[in-house]
Design an enzyme around this catalytic site. Sequence first.
Site, short mmCIF file in Angstrom:
data_model
loop_
_atom_site.label_atom_id
_atom_site.label_comp_id
_atom_site.label_asym_id
_atom_site.label_seq_id
_atom_site.Cartn_x
_atom_site.Cartn_y
_atom_site.Cartn_z
N SER A 69 50.12 0.53 101.11
CA SER A 69 51.02 1.35 101.92
C SER A 69 52.30 1.75 101.20
CB SER A 69 51.39 0.59 103.20
OG SER A 69 52.05 -0.62 102.88
N ASP A 187 55.68 -13.81 105.02
CA ASP A 187 54.81 -13.41 103.90
C ASP A 187 55.18 -14.19 102.64
OD1 ASP A 187 52.74 -12.06 102.69
OD2 ASP A 187 53.92 -10.28 102.22
#
EC number: 2.7.11.1
Length: 566
Positions: A69, A187
């Site tokens: 992305s 993350d």
Amino acid sequence: MRSEEEMQSCTDSEMEGGEDETSGFMDESAISNPFREREMRGMIGDFEYIEGKWIGSYRFVKQLGTGSSSKVVLGRDVRSGEKVAIKIIPRRVNGGETGDMEMRCDQRVFREVIISSVLNHPHIARLKNFLYSPTHYFLIFEYVKGRQLYDIIISSGPLKEKEGQRYFRQLLSAIDYIHRNSVVHRDLKIENILIDENDNVKLIDFGLSNFYDNKTLLNTFCGSLYFAAPELLQGQRYCGPEIDVWSLGVVLYAILCGCVPFDDEDVQGLQAKIMDADFKFCKTISREAMELIRGMIVAQPSSRMGLSQVIGSEWVNKGQKSRINSYAAKRYPIMKLNEKYIRPISRAIRFQFPNMEREIRRFHKICREEIGTLEQIYWSRRPVVSLYYLVSENLGGDDENEAYTDDGEEEPPQELPEAVHDFVRFMFSKEKGCGPRHVKKEVFLTSTSQDSLCSVKGKDCGLPQVRQTYLKGFFKGIRVKHIGSHNALKKVLLDIFNANNIIYEITEKSYFCSAYHEDLECLFKVSMYFNVLLNEYYLTVTPLNSERKVFRNVYEWISSGLRNRV
């Protein structure tokens, strides 16, 4: 091919070459006035983004990484010569049925921008600017010359425990700092940990981060499968810090063992191992390190170590003269609001906290009414309050800061990208100053004591109220049998609080309470009701944060105390 998570990393070999194309600095006057006017709003035209060449006043040196992305390039600001890492994210502008998904993707970008601009920590890479075009977002970060921890482990194998301890302590400092400011990373992995040229940790990529509130659970699956906690795979709702602790355990395992604890050729097999927390040590490490990892990689979140327990663990502190410094500023009650801070942040974050201004003013009112109360401390941990403090700490609480002016006139509504850019520009309009200055006396929003909170406002004026009800007791609540009066009920409750070392604060409608168990704090409130139809008293005990394990103990203490009272 590198992943997008390398956004601030560049090895020494990558730094060689490609410099000549940006060796000359451009004078600011050479940049067209129309561009400078648009840049003041954060907007640049598509013609000012030439792929592989430049973005506005930033010239590309080379590409650092790509992902599904976004991509990341090493750039140089032609006006100052400063090197930066630029994360380029295509905007989703299809419209139609995918509108909600596009909006969520945009909001994730805006959240990353806001979080990365307000966090100010030596082991966190910081965002410096945010621009956007009709088709792209551009996040300009500080450039970190160094290597990914992933590359170091792949090339050199597991680290020695002394070196691994040093890196892990710096990482814990960064995570403790963000958790204290109501942010969860979501993350954490060795690809998102850089080791700079001074051999220090820099944590990057807050693209999946979010604000967390102990009252509101999150439900989004985030992160890499190898580092993801079991509750994420099971689709369970979670508070946030507990999944960072799991990921930290996997990171530490990788640092000391040179591989991940869970692996399988089959995805379903890998998920099953993670959900069972089924792992073995592939390398002999110290007893203290194994105990710490086993305490962090635990399938049941309520049995997993908390971050404070990790920071206080034997291995983390072995051979160290001092505890980990989170670099979190001491916070004082807000005795005076800086109006210049409220508008830019509330406009930028309105997609997530539409009532931010109202909540900040409520916290301000609580601060002015009473110093050092549990309610005040509880409110100080809410995300919107943390945001206000972070802005104030970065800008120094200076009323003379004129970077953002308010002439009292109603301004037209801003598009979110422009509001987010304005906030980033506002944040960097002034060099970092000292902490907030509007203080009446030395009161920190940190720990509490039984003596300071058990005899606060309301004890002698009939508070908290025992409210009349027609429903409580039919559907919920703890039934209190054979109690003669309001005062008798309150006396029994106070005896239970004192017997179990529960700190309490008397408010108009409830007891606002705090209890500790195994270094974990549970905040909760106890409200009292008299059911007119049943002619009986009832209590409700409501948790105010996510420490469910402690809350279950608290609930049992109160219910058994009421049953067994003399």
